[in-house]
Design a protein around this motif. Structure first.
Motif, PDB file in Angstrom:
ATOM      1  N   LYS A   1       0.601  -1.022   0.038  1.00 17.57           N
ATOM      2  CA  LYS A   1       0.165  -0.029   0.110  1.00 17.57           C
ATOM      3  C   LYS A   1       0.804   1.169   0.127  1.00 17.57           C
ATOM      4  O   LYS A   1       0.707   2.102  -0.774  1.00 17.57           O
ATOM      5  N   LEU A   2       1.927   1.275   0.781  1.00 16.76           N
ATOM      6  CA  LEU A   2       2.688   2.393   1.046  1.00 16.76           C
ATOM      7  C   LEU A   2       3.644   2.774  -0.219  1.00 16.76           C
ATOM      8  O   LEU A   2       3.993   3.742  -0.637  1.00 16.76           O
ATOM      9  N   VAL A   3       3.925   1.592  -1.160  1.00 11.28           N
ATOM     10  CA  VAL A   3       4.556   1.605  -2.195  1.00 11.28           C
ATOM     11  C   VAL A   3       3.639   2.471  -3.364  1.00 11.28           C
ATOM     12  O   VAL A   3       4.148   3.447  -3.871  1.00 11.28           O
ATOM     13  N   ILE A   4       2.612   1.927  -3.317  1.00 11.27           N
ATOM     14  CA  ILE A   4       1.529   2.719  -4.241  1.00 11.27           C
ATOM     15  C   ILE A   4       1.327   4.219  -3.855  1.00 11.27           C
ATOM     16  O   ILE A   4       1.139   4.947  -4.993  1.00 11.27           O
ATOM     17  N   MET A   5       1.000   4.309  -2.761  1.00  9.04           N
ATOM     18  CA  MET A   5       0.724   5.566  -2.258  1.00  9.04           C
ATOM     19  C   MET A   5       1.911   6.671  -2.597  1.00  9.04           C
ATOM     20  O   MET A   5       1.763   7.912  -2.775  1.00  9.04           O
ATOM     21  N   GLY A   6       3.394   5.962  -2.307  1.00  9.80           N
ATOM     22  CA  GLY A   6       4.499   6.761  -2.205  1.00  9.80           C
ATOM     23  C   GLY A   6       4.423   7.279  -3.810  1.00  9.80           C
ATOM     24  O   GLY A   6       4.938   8.497  -4.085  1.00  9.80           O
ATOM     25  N   ILE A   7       4.231   6.352  -4.748  1.00 10.83           N
ATOM     26  CA  ILE A   7       4.243   6.730  -6.189  1.00 10.83           C
ATOM     27  C   ILE A   7       3.404   7.700  -6.439  1.00 10.83           C
ATOM     28  O   ILE A   7       3.424   8.640  -7.362  1.00 10.83           O
ATOM     29  N   ARG A   8       2.165   7.486  -6.016  1.00 10.10           N
ATOM     30  CA  ARG A   8       0.930   8.308  -6.207  1.00 10.10           C
ATOM     31  C   ARG A   8       1.139   9.934  -5.865  1.00 10.10           C
ATOM     32  O   ARG A   8       1.102  10.831  -6.524  1.00 10.10           O
ATOM     33  N   ASP A   9       1.779   9.995  -4.589  1.00 11.58           N
ATOM     34  CA  ASP A   9       2.151  11.254  -3.976  1.00 11.58           C
ATOM     35  C   ASP A   9       3.172  12.100  -4.634  1.00 11.58           C
ATOM     36  O   ASP A   9       3.238  13.093  -5.162  1.00 11.58           O
ATOM     37  N   GLN A  10       4.257  11.410  -5.173  1.00  8.79           N
ATOM     38  CA  GLN A  10       5.366  11.967  -6.026  1.00  8.79           C
ATOM     39  C   GLN A  10       4.923  12.346  -7.312  1.00  8.79           C
ATOM     40  O   GLN A  10       5.107  13.401  -7.900  1.00  8.79           O
ATOM     41  N   LEU A  11       3.855  11.464  -7.645  1.00  8.77           N
ATOM     42  CA  LEU A  11       3.332  11.702  -9.099  1.00  8.77           C
ATOM     43  C   LEU A  11       2.490  13.045  -9.183  1.00  8.77           C
ATOM     44  O   LEU A  11       2.404  13.850 -10.020  1.00  8.77           O
ATOM     45  N   PHE A  12       1.483  13.295  -7.921  1.00 11.16           N
ATOM     46  CA  PHE A  12       1.012  14.435  -7.749  1.00 11.16           C
ATOM     47  C   PHE A  12       2.076  15.716  -7.544  1.00 11.16           C
ATOM     48  O   PHE A  12       1.598  16.596  -8.125  1.00 11.16           O
ATOM     49  N   ALA A  13       2.851  15.486  -6.913  1.00 11.51           N
ATOM     50  CA  ALA A  13       3.822  16.432  -6.625  1.00 11.51           C
ATOM     51  C   ALA A  13       4.441  16.728  -7.843  1.00 11.51           C
ATOM     52  O   ALA A  13       4.926  18.124  -7.545  1.00 11.51           O
ATOM     53  N   GLU A  14       4.962  16.164  -8.682  1.00 12.58           N
ATOM     54  CA  GLU A  14       5.985  16.457  -9.543  1.00 12.58           C
ATOM     55  C   GLU A  14       5.249  16.434 -11.140  1.00 12.58           C
ATOM     56  O   GLU A  14       5.754  16.363 -11.980  1.00 12.58           O
ATOM     57  N   GLY A  15       3.613  16.301 -10.984  1.00 10.91           N
ATOM     58  CA  GLY A  15       3.157  16.271 -12.059  1.00 10.91           C
ATOM     59  C   GLY A  15       3.175  17.246 -13.122  1.00 10.91           C
ATOM     60  O   GLY A  15       3.384  16.934 -14.497  1.00 10.91           O
ATOM     61  N   GLN A  16       3.209  18.716 -12.554  1.00  6.93           N
ATOM     62  CA  GLN A  16       3.074  19.756 -13.680  1.00  6.93           C
ATOM     63  C   GLN A  16       4.619  19.813 -14.004  1.00  6.93           C
ATOM     64  O   GLN A  16       4.832  20.020 -15.332  1.00  6.93           O
ATOM     65  N   THR A  17       5.923  19.321 -13.313  1.00  6.40           N
ATOM     66  CA  THR A  17       7.159  19.509 -13.676  1.00  6.40           C
ATOM     67  C   THR A  17       7.169  18.283 -14.809  1.00  6.40           C
ATOM     68  O   THR A  17       7.831  18.456 -15.972  1.00  6.40           O
ATOM     69  N   LEU A  18       6.645  17.162 -14.754  1.00  9.13           N
ATOM     70  CA  LEU A  18       6.627  16.236 -15.777  1.00  9.13           C
ATOM     71  C   LEU A  18       5.949  16.577 -17.081  1.00  9.13           C
ATOM     72  O   LEU A  18       6.623  16.465 -18.071  1.00  9.13           O
ATOM     73  N   LEU A  19       4.885  17.166 -17.022  1.00  9.58           N
ATOM     74  CA  LEU A  19       4.174  17.951 -18.105  1.00  9.58           C
ATOM     75  C   LEU A  19       4.955  19.007 -18.846  1.00  9.58           C
ATOM     76  O   LEU A  19       4.925  19.068 -20.112  1.00  9.58           O
ATOM     77  N   ALA A  20       5.742  19.507 -17.927  1.00 11.99           N
ATOM     78  CA  ALA A  20       6.481  21.042 -18.810  1.00 11.99           C
ATOM     79  C   ALA A  20       7.902  20.282 -19.053  1.00 11.99           C
ATOM     80  O   ALA A  20       8.623  21.185 -19.654  1.00 11.99           O
ATOM     81  N   GLY A  21       8.336  19.042 -18.812  1.00 13.11           N
ATOM     82  CA  GLY A  21       9.480  18.412 -19.269  1.00 13.11           C
ATOM     83  C   GLY A  21      10.664  18.590 -18.569  1.00 13.11           C
ATOM     84  O   GLY A  21      11.706  18.909 -19.005  1.00 13.11           O
TER      85      GLY A  21
END
Length: 636
Positions: free
Chosen positions: A284-304
């Motif tokens: 559970k914490l693996v998936i939650m950790g990935i999700r939290d990082q995805l939300f935190a860095e999502g805009q950076t990802l989309l901006a390259g």
């Protein structure tokens, strides 16, 4: 208000959609009938939730309640504009309003059950979950149905109901205590609408995002055997090459939807053998950790922009290596998250890109790559166990046998595991089966390397073994090792190797049914341990039990079948040091609690691990393969 709430929801939904579209590709459009079946059984039927009756009932009452109550949301929105508006026909149907009252009670009962489970029972599976957020969501759900009930009651009290009041048994009863009904009707309708719109805006920012994504995730979940891992492509241009997951930019779109769909229910954590024995890992914490990082860095990802590594930030490295790939988490997950894929992808990056892995696994990986087996023994010794048995070794150019016996590295090189291979060969000879082995031409299937994260080494052996098998014109294979079985049956087809593959217990059970083997029943109590890669990953459960029942008195452990408890060897842990309490010791204690004298197994890894567990715990149990029990029965 609807426009504002819709716009805020759409803004977040657009962001999440853009993230998913930025995910790496993965093919998930095969087997449409199987996917539709999963939607019907897992989503609508709540099948996986009902693996735990009480929590399953709780969730089903709330879920089915909102399916039935959904039209009332539209009715409330219409009535907010004009109190005389409603849905044509449906709004005047007494049967529907009676159904609404029934499901209002169902939802309230589900909420009460959820509160009792969370606040009174307080199961350990909720450790690490966002419990405050869950309480808020439960409160909002309660407000939705209570304001709906109050609004319907006020309409009846004010004489505004389009349906027969007597049909709404609950609303009609509450109508008697509604003061100033015409005013209350307006207040409660608007309160209902406000709660719903607030929930709509909050939904995509919360763990309740699974309401929107779970059905999608289930539809695109794997429909083939769960033991199969998605192969990496090494023939792509450098800018498209994906060697596991380092940052959120390396995730496939399915892995992203996985993370969005996590409900933090903790069912995966509750059944994880690593977590149960004091390791760091929580699926559970693996998936939650990935999700939290995805939300935190999502805009950076989309901006390259530059992204941070997941391991060491969202997910501690110890969690990555504690996993035994047993699949208990995937089997329990009500929204079909594929935890093993996430963990193995993180391992792939660590091993192939960063050369970072537990030190004790280094010799295993080196030996597999150098000499074709994790034991580091010469290939020429593979058939040494057959010296006194007269087993045919299939040479190049010879006619293939009816059955090729895939011995596996463990049975070829480990003294304790070898006994099962000898027993299997004796039984096949006694039954008159035309079989042979490859001897030195058999190499490691690559399973330990692949589960460790070295996909390159795995694919090299997969291609080599498939070439050998195809040149030998092999069509039917029997394997004693569930890990070999899983690789040959489920993963080699990706590399051109398509064979009929069965476990030795399946073939032996056939021979018993046909009367070619006639074991004598004994009086000793035997408890059978289900291998994860046999029972859960490949659904082989009945045949080993039939053989146990044929030679003794079977006694089941508490955790068995698809909900078995791992021996601790999977995920290349056969060759790794184990933190915390050894998983094998936990399983041996459970076996000893049955009172059985014999612990039967059907996997060479389980033989070694559970035998070690017996020695370290001092329990009086004999660990023996089912095939050996069969031989002993025939010799008596």
């Amino acid at each position: 208000m609807l426009a504002v709430a819709g716009a805020l929801f759409a803004r977040r939904a657009l962001f999440l959609t853009r993230l998913v579209r930025a995910g790496k590709p993965t093919e998930r459009l095969d087997d449409i009938p199987g996917r539709v079946k999963n939607e019907a059984t897992i989503v609508l039927g709540q099948r996986k939730l009902f693996q735990r009756l009480l929590p399953g009932l709780m969730h089903a009452l709330i879920f089915w309640g909102f399916l039935v109550l959904f039209p009332t949301i539209v009715m409330a929105l219409l009535a907010a504009v004009n109190r005389d508006w409603s849905l044509p026909w449906l709004g005047s149907q007494g049967w529907f309003m009676a159904l609404v009252d029934v499901f209002i009670l169902c939802v309230l009962a589900g909420i009460a059950l959820a509160v009792w489970i969370r606040k009174v029972v307080r199961p350990r599976r909720f450790d690490g979950s966002h419990l405050g957020e869950a309480d808020l969501i439960l409160g909002m759900i309660a407000l939705v149905v209570l304001t709906l009930l109050g609004w319907h009651a006020a309409r009846i009290a004010a004489g505004l109901n389009e349906w027969p009041a007597s049909a709404s048994f609950l609303s009609n009863a509450v109508a008697n205590v509604i003061p100033a009904p015409r005013v209350a009707e307006r207040v409660l309708d608007w309160a209902h609408v406000l709660v719903i719109l607030t929930f709509l805006v909050y939904l995509p920012y919360s763990k309740h995002l699974h309401i929107a994504t779970a059905a999608v995730n289930v539809f695109f979940s794997r429909t083939r055997r769960p033991g199969r891992l998605e192969p990496l492509r090494f023939d792509l241009p450098d800018d498209e090459l994906r060697l596991g997951v380092s940052t959120v930019g390396d995730l496939t779109w399915k892995e992203m939807v996985d993370s969005f769909s996590c409900t933090e229910c903790g069912r995966c954590q509750d059944v994880c053998p690593a977590y149960a024995t004091g390791k760091v890992l929580s699926p559970k914490l693996v998936i939650m950790g990935i999700r939290d990082q995805l939300f935190a860095e999502g805009q950076t990802l989309l901006a390259g922009g530059d992204l941070s590594p997941i391991v060491g930030n969202g997910v501690p490295e110890e969690m990555v290596w504690d996993c035994v790939t047993c699949g208990a988490c995937v089997h329990e997950c009500p929204v079909s998250i594929e935890h093993i894929d996430h963990i193995v992808d993180l391992r792939r990056d660590l091993v192939m890109m960063q050369s970072s892995f537990p030190q004790e696994a280094e010799s295993m990986l080196r030996d597999v790559e150098r000499v074709g087996n994790p034991w580091g023994k010469p290939q020429g010794d593979r058939a040494s166990w057959t010296a006194d048995l007269g087993v045919r070794v299939l040479e190049e150019g010879e006619e293939p046998p009816d059955v090729l016996y895939w011995v596996g590295c463990a049975a070829a090189y480990d003294e304790r595991a070898r006994k099962a291979a000898e027993s299997t060969a004796k039984l096949l000879q006694r039954a008159g089966v035309d079989f042979a082995i490859l001897g030195a031409r058999e190499a490691c299937t690559g399973d330990p390397a692949r589960r460790m994260g070295n996909e390159y080494v795995f694919q090299a052996y997969a291609e080599q073994n498939v070439e050998t098998l195809n040149e030998a014109r092999v069509t039917k294979i029997v394997a004693s090792c569930p890990h070999c079985l899983n690789t040959l049956a489920n993963e080699y087809p990706d590399f051109g190797g398509r064979y009929e593959v069965m476990h030795h217990t399946q073939l032996l059970a056939e021979l018993v049914h046909e009367g070619k083997l006639a074991p004598a029943a004994g009086e000793g109590e035997i408890t059978y341990h289900d291998s994860c890669y046999l029972a859960r990953h490949n659904d082989v459960r009945a045949e080993p039990r039939e053989l146990v029942a044929a030679v003794g008195k079977p006694v089941e452990m508490t955790r068995s079948g698809k909900r078995t408890f791992c021996c601790g060897a999977g995920g290349a842990h056969m060759w790794m040091e184990e933190r915390g309490t050894p998983i094998s010791e936990e399983r041996v204690r459970e076996a000893a609690d049955t009172g059985a004298e014999t612990l039967a197994v059907a996997c060479p890894f389980c033989t070694v691990m559970l035998d070690d567990g017996v020695r370290s715990t001092g329990k009086q149990l004999r660990v023996v393969d089912v095939s050996t029990l069969l031989v002993e029965s025939l010799e008596e």
